[in-house]
Design a protein around this motif. Sequence first.
Motif, PDB file in Angstrom:
ATOM      1  N   UNK A   1       1.002  -0.807  -0.085  1.00 23.75           N
ATOM      2  CA  UNK A   1      -0.053  -0.319  -0.021  1.00 23.75           C
ATOM      3  C   UNK A   1       0.613   1.517  -0.151  1.00 23.75           C
ATOM      4  N   UNK A   2       2.198   1.694   0.861  1.00 25.05           N
ATOM      5  CA  UNK A   2       3.193   2.165   0.972  1.00 25.05           C
ATOM      6  C   UNK A   2       3.589   2.391  -0.596  1.00 25.05           C
ATOM      7  N   UNK A   3       3.653   1.521  -1.447  1.00 20.89           N
ATOM      8  CA  UNK A   3       4.627   1.523  -2.776  1.00 20.89           C
ATOM      9  C   UNK A   3       3.390   2.182  -3.448  1.00 20.89           C
ATOM     10  N   UNK A   4       1.751   1.789  -3.330  1.00 22.44           N
ATOM     11  CA  UNK A   4       1.036   2.467  -4.205  1.00 22.44           C
ATOM     12  C   UNK A   4       0.962   3.828  -3.998  1.00 22.44           C
ATOM     13  N   UNK A   5       0.545   4.579  -2.896  1.00 20.29           N
ATOM     14  CA  UNK A   5       1.026   5.654  -2.257  1.00 20.29           C
ATOM     15  C   UNK A   5       1.714   6.765  -2.547  1.00 20.29           C
ATOM     16  N   UNK A   6       3.203   5.964  -2.556  1.00 20.28           N
ATOM     17  CA  UNK A   6       4.361   6.148  -2.436  1.00 20.28           C
ATOM     18  C   UNK A   6       5.326   6.259  -3.749  1.00 20.28           C
ATOM     19  N   UNK A   7       5.418   6.353  -5.457  1.00 18.85           N
ATOM     20  CA  UNK A   7       5.750   5.274  -6.076  1.00 18.85           C
ATOM     21  C   UNK A   7       7.471   6.022  -6.391  1.00 18.85           C
ATOM     22  N   UNK A   8       7.842   7.279  -6.152  1.00 20.94           N
ATOM     23  CA  UNK A   8       9.350   7.370  -6.018  1.00 20.94           C
ATOM     24  C   UNK A   8      10.068   6.494  -5.108  1.00 20.94           C
ATOM     25  N   UNK A   9       9.629   7.269  -3.649  1.00 23.24           N
ATOM     26  CA  UNK A   9      10.194   6.373  -2.340  1.00 23.24           C
ATOM     27  C   UNK A   9      11.087   5.368  -2.481  1.00 23.24           C
ATOM     28  N   UNK A  10      11.882   5.177  -1.617  1.00 22.19           N
ATOM     29  CA  UNK A  10      13.128   3.648  -1.626  1.00 22.19           C
ATOM     30  C   UNK A  10      12.852   2.798  -0.667  1.00 22.19           C
ATOM     31  N   UNK A  11      12.805   2.115  -1.116  1.00 24.53           N
ATOM     32  CA  UNK A  11      11.954   0.768  -0.014  1.00 24.53           C
ATOM     33  C   UNK A  11      13.070  -0.785  -0.136  1.00 24.53           C
TER      34      UNK A  11
END
Length: 201
Positions: A29-39
């Motif tokens: 869900x985080x990736x969907x909302x923040x696609x530019x962030x690095x995980x």
Amino acid sequence: MSKILYIKANVKPEGQSRTFKISDKFIEEYKLKNPKDEIITLDLYKENIDFLKGEDLSAVFGPKNDESRNHPILKYAYQFAEADKYVIAAPMWNLSIPAILKAYIDYVSVTGITFKYTANGPVGLCEGKKAVYIVGRGGSYSEGPATMLEMGDRYLKTIFAFFGISDFTTIAADNLDVIGEDVEAIIENAIKEAKETVKEF
Ligand SMILES: Cc1cc2nc3c(=O)[nH]c(=O)nc-3n(C[C@H](O)[C@H](O)[C@H](O)COP(=O)(O)O)c2cc1C
């Protein structure tokens, strides 16, 4: 762009951890909302995490230099300090966290990297960051008489505050091993809570 450190601590084979079912959904869900962030996913059982040895203490408490970033222990502390947000996923083990997660905390709790000593006592060096702790538990510790027995959440909250991170949220799925409980419903509720938490994370 934010850097998220996803710290996973469970020895169970792929696909079997209820805790990871919830935390993986959080990350999805985080990736969907923040696609530019690095995980950055850090599966502690796939890393060389061990108990601190006597010879490690000088590296942890001594002066740091250009070589420190490549040190097998200190590299974890630098990685921790360079993250902006933390997602910790670990089941309750014996009223607390799995030992490997405690060993990891011993790796990242390093003077001059995640905290420092001052004339007024220790000060965290990771201020302004935030953390979410996702935990699956066999019994019930979020409310009722067993609350006092729970030491994993309290410990993580306290050590993160020591690093300067006081924005700390816990998502707990309790009663996963209680006969008669609707375990799927408990997990679904925790996933719902995770999706709500992502909105503010
Ligand atoms: C080594 C070990 C110790 C555990 N200790 C506790 C405990 O102290 N209290 C509790 O409620 N559940 C305890 N449990 C049960 C787990 O917390 C529970 O099964 C949890 O849902 C596991 O999450 P998982 O499916 O992600 O592994 C323990 C499980 C294991 C394997």
